[in-house]
Scaffold this active site. Structure first.
Site, PDB file in Angstrom:
ATOM      1  N   SER A  56      -1.815   1.808   1.921  1.00 56.38           N
ATOM      2  CA  SER A  56      -1.800   2.801   0.840  1.00 56.38           C
ATOM      3  C   SER A  56      -1.595   4.230   1.329  1.00 56.38           C
ATOM      4  CB  SER A  56      -3.091   2.723   0.027  1.00 56.38           C
ATOM      5  OG  SER A  56      -4.204   3.158   0.787  1.00 56.38           O
ATOM      6  N   LYS A 125      -7.945   8.374   0.856  1.00 59.56           N
ATOM      7  CA  LYS A 125      -6.854   8.905   0.040  1.00 59.56           C
ATOM      8  C   LYS A 125      -6.689  10.396   0.339  1.00 59.56           C
ATOM      9  CE  LYS A 125      -6.673   4.956  -2.250  1.00 59.56           C
ATOM     10  NZ  LYS A 125      -5.606   3.966  -1.965  1.00 59.56           N
TER      11      LYS A 125
END
Length: 237
Positions: A56, A125
């Protein structure tokens, strides 16, 4: 020879010789204990190891990369837009995982903070919106905007769009809006609007990802890409 300078030694009580084997063992024990104490202090207050389980955050981070996160941000150091952060999955973004089998060597390195703890669920993230920011996608040019200013995200995975999902979010106090660099493979804030409207609590953030420590050919710092957000005005408080 006079023993006047050595009160421990007399003609009747000669000076004792130190056992070199025991002396070496004692020095090794002192070094090991000191190293453990330092490792625990570092783990608790400064840096902690984590690993990357998914793609990701490609290309910034690759699957199975090992990183160290700076635990003093947020805290002594402020968070900023663009920071790559590690946060606890307190909102249930991830599915449950089975407990890993015990391994004494791995457990030891986890205890001293030199190896990631597989029992804890964490995500990593990039912070796109800070408290008070308005984050929207997408502009007429197909870019994200922060506080009305388009940003050109140089860290996005090649071929990905800034987002294939349209959204407009005003970030509340005490929260952040986060997205993965591999936008086509990241279940980030966009995909969890049913849970706290997609926002992550700043209190859940363990630290800012600072360094890739493994593999050896990827050792280096992790950039927050300040230039991407350089023209973004301050958030409305």
């Amino acid at each position: 020879m006079s023993h006047a300078s050595d009160p421990a030694a007399t003609p009747d009580r000669p000076r004792k010789h130190r056992n070199p084997v025991w002396a070496s063992i004692r020095e090794i024990l002192i070094i090991v204990i000191a190293a453990l104490v330092i490792s625990l202090v570092v783990k608790t207050f400064f840096f902690r190891a984590f690993y990357i389980p998914s793609g990701s955050m490609e290309q910034t981070l690759q699957v199975d990369d090992r990183i160290f996160a700076n635990l003093m941000a947020p805290g002594l150091f402020d968070l900023e837009r663009g920071d790559v952060v590690v946060f606890r999955d307190e909102l249930g973004w991830l599915p449950p995982v089975a407990a890993a089998p015990s391994n004494p060597v791995r457990d030891f390195f986890t205890f001293v903070g030199l190896s990631p703890d597989p029992s804890n669920q964490h995500l990593i993230k990039r912070v796109i919106g800070m408290p008070g920011d308005t984050v929207e996608c997408c502009s007429a040019n197909g870019k994200l905007t922060v506080n009305g200013v388009e940003i050109t995200e140089s860290y996005i995975y090649p071929g990905d769009n800034p987002s294939d999902i349209k959204f407009s979010k005003l970030v509340p106090e005490g929260k952040v809006w986060v997205m993965g660099d591999h936008r086509g493979a990241s279940a980030d804030s966009r995909y969890h609007e049913d849970i706290q409207d997609g926002f992550v609590d700043i209190s859940s953030i363990e630290g800012r990802a600072a360094v890739i420590s493994w593999p050896l050919n990827r050792i280096g710092g992790i950039s927050g890409h300040d230039e991407v957000f350089a023209n973004v005005p301050a958030a409305v408080k």
